[in-house]
Scaffold this active site. Sequence first.
Site, PDB file in Angstrom:
ATOM      1  N   ASN A  11      16.600 -97.277 -41.365  1.00  0.00           N
ATOM      2  CA  ASN A  11      15.997 -96.051 -40.691  1.00  0.00           C
ATOM      3  C   ASN A  11      15.482 -95.281 -41.681  1.00  0.00           C
ATOM      4  O   ASN A  11      17.243 -94.676 -42.376  1.00  0.00           O
ATOM      5  CB  ASN A  11      16.718 -95.674 -38.976  1.00  0.00           C
ATOM      6  CG  ASN A  11      15.977 -94.346 -38.831  1.00  0.00           C
ATOM      7  OD1 ASN A  11      15.216 -93.263 -39.115  1.00  0.00           O
ATOM      8  ND2 ASN A  11      16.847 -93.487 -38.341  1.00  0.00           N
ATOM      9  N   LYS A  13      13.627 -92.240 -42.285  1.00  0.00           N
ATOM     10  CA  LYS A  13      14.312 -90.716 -41.440  1.00  0.00           C
ATOM     11  C   LYS A  13      13.215 -90.183 -43.056  1.00  0.00           C
ATOM     12  O   LYS A  13      12.373 -91.001 -42.942  1.00  0.00           O
ATOM     13  CB  LYS A  13      15.934 -90.152 -41.890  1.00  0.00           C
ATOM     14  CG  LYS A  13      16.560 -91.231 -40.885  1.00  0.00           C
ATOM     15  CD  LYS A  13      17.924 -90.260 -41.213  1.00  0.00           C
ATOM     16  CE  LYS A  13      19.017 -91.351 -40.928  1.00  0.00           C
ATOM     17  NZ  LYS A  13      20.724 -90.724 -39.909  1.00  0.00           N
ATOM     18  N   HIS A 101      17.217 -91.050 -30.966  1.00  0.00           N
ATOM     19  CA  HIS A 101      17.765 -91.195 -31.825  1.00  0.00           C
ATOM     20  C   HIS A 101      18.323 -89.630 -32.163  1.00  0.00           C
ATOM     21  O   HIS A 101      18.141 -88.818 -31.763  1.00  0.00           O
ATOM     22  CB  HIS A 101      17.042 -90.852 -33.845  1.00  0.00           C
ATOM     23  CG  HIS A 101      17.490 -91.181 -34.711  1.00  0.00           C
ATOM     24  ND1 HIS A 101      18.417 -89.507 -35.261  1.00  0.00           N
ATOM     25  CD2 HIS A 101      18.617 -92.364 -35.779  1.00  0.00           C
ATOM     26  CE1 HIS A 101      19.619 -90.404 -36.596  1.00  0.00           C
ATOM     27  NE2 HIS A 101      18.903 -91.914 -36.331  1.00  0.00           N
ATOM     28  N   GLU A 103      19.615 -87.027 -33.918  1.00  0.00           N
ATOM     29  CA  GLU A 103      18.354 -86.328 -35.033  1.00  0.00           C
ATOM     30  C   GLU A 103      17.427 -85.296 -34.008  1.00  0.00           C
ATOM     31  O   GLU A 103      17.400 -84.209 -33.965  1.00  0.00           O
ATOM     32  CB  GLU A 103      18.322 -86.592 -35.969  1.00  0.00           C
ATOM     33  CG  GLU A 103      19.749 -87.199 -37.246  1.00  0.00           C
ATOM     34  CD  GLU A 103      19.629 -88.169 -38.209  1.00  0.00           C
ATOM     35  OE1 GLU A 103      18.332 -88.310 -38.193  1.00  0.00           O
ATOM     36  OE2 GLU A 103      20.160 -88.345 -38.953  1.00  0.00           O
ATOM     37  N   GLU A 175      24.892 -95.201 -31.839  1.00  0.00           N
ATOM     38  CA  GLU A 175      25.013 -94.572 -33.118  1.00  0.00           C
ATOM     39  C   GLU A 175      25.961 -93.705 -32.960  1.00  0.00           C
ATOM     40  O   GLU A 175      25.360 -92.624 -32.124  1.00  0.00           O
ATOM     41  CB  GLU A 175      23.991 -94.706 -33.785  1.00  0.00           C
ATOM     42  CG  GLU A 175      22.950 -94.894 -34.064  1.00  0.00           C
ATOM     43  CD  GLU A 175      22.202 -94.915 -35.510  1.00  0.00           C
ATOM     44  OE1 GLU A 175      21.867 -95.730 -36.509  1.00  0.00           O
ATOM     45  OE2 GLU A 175      21.357 -93.969 -34.870  1.00  0.00           O
ATOM     46  N   GLY A 181      26.157 -90.287 -41.474  1.00  0.00           N
ATOM     47  CA  GLY A 181      25.921 -89.685 -42.739  1.00  0.00           C
ATOM     48  C   GLY A 181      26.704 -89.376 -43.067  1.00  0.00           C
ATOM     49  O   GLY A 181      25.916 -88.393 -44.687  1.00  0.00           O
ATOM     50  N   SER A 221      27.155 -94.775 -40.472  1.00  0.00           N
ATOM     51  CA  SER A 221      27.310 -95.627 -42.639  1.00  0.00           C
ATOM     52  C   SER A 221      27.681 -97.050 -41.863  1.00  0.00           C
ATOM     53  O   SER A 221      28.535 -97.393 -42.631  1.00  0.00           O
ATOM     54  CB  SER A 221      29.234 -94.540 -42.185  1.00  0.00           C
ATOM     55  OG  SER A 221      28.421 -92.941 -42.303  1.00  0.00           O
TER      56      SER A 221
END
Length: 260
Positions: A11, A13, A101, A103, A175, A181, A221
């Site tokens: 991904n 992003k 996701h 985010e 996730e 991240g 990660s």
Amino acid sequence: MAERTPVIAGNWKMHRDHLEAIQLVQKLAYHLEAADYEGQEVVVCPSFVCLRSIQTLIQSDRLPLALGAQNCHPEDEGAFTGEVSPPMLQRLDVTYVIAGHSERRALFGESDEIVNAKVAAILRHGMRPILCVGETKEEREAGTAVDVVVSQLRGSLAGIDIALDNAEEVVVAYEPVWAIGTGLTATPEDAQEMCAAVRTELASLYDQAISDRIRVQYGGSVKPGNVKTLMGQPDIDGALVGGASLSSEDFALIVGHRRD
Ligand code: 13P
């Protein structure tokens, strides 16, 4: 237990324009060996503006890569300025679409209801959702991680019909938000425990045979150094890779983790 084909997805992003994306995929293809594609699926999820270029590259170079999108709107068309519909993605030979996701949930207010409509639309158009679920650091510390993930699963899959013969088309990505991240990774044991809890919930929503066929990825990660132990867990069938998928070398090492 059903044999599941692992799926490793990058991904990207909001990184890489279409020229950089072409380079990244060309380099990735250079680093990967034919055996790396065997028995597992490899997916790249660039931004919308790169999809056409990468579709063309995959076709012209006959790359055994699948194309993924990072999001979609649930409607087929309409007055939704700035949005991209599932039929548009399907026409670009997109196979996978990420839905929910963290985010998007946190920064763009996507509720389970919205994610649910997206998952339904993705399946309706013959593509495969990568449904993301995961708890925050506070939720983990409060001991509610499993409850949070189970509730996201129930909400996002409400009314979605999954039969035995399309169960492989559904991917759930666990996730943990605190691992995205940050360089922090769930321990393989913790990741396994949650992915097993996901599978238990899928068995209660559908049935055991269907649950046994749904792929469950871990994301947060994932790096060349930790992918092997994560993928070695019985309920982890792949990885959703963010930062490390932006390096063709690192992503190739992740995809090629079975080499020795
Ligand atoms: P990182 O691998 O950068 O932690 O990102 C994970 C992720 O969000 C993939 O969707």
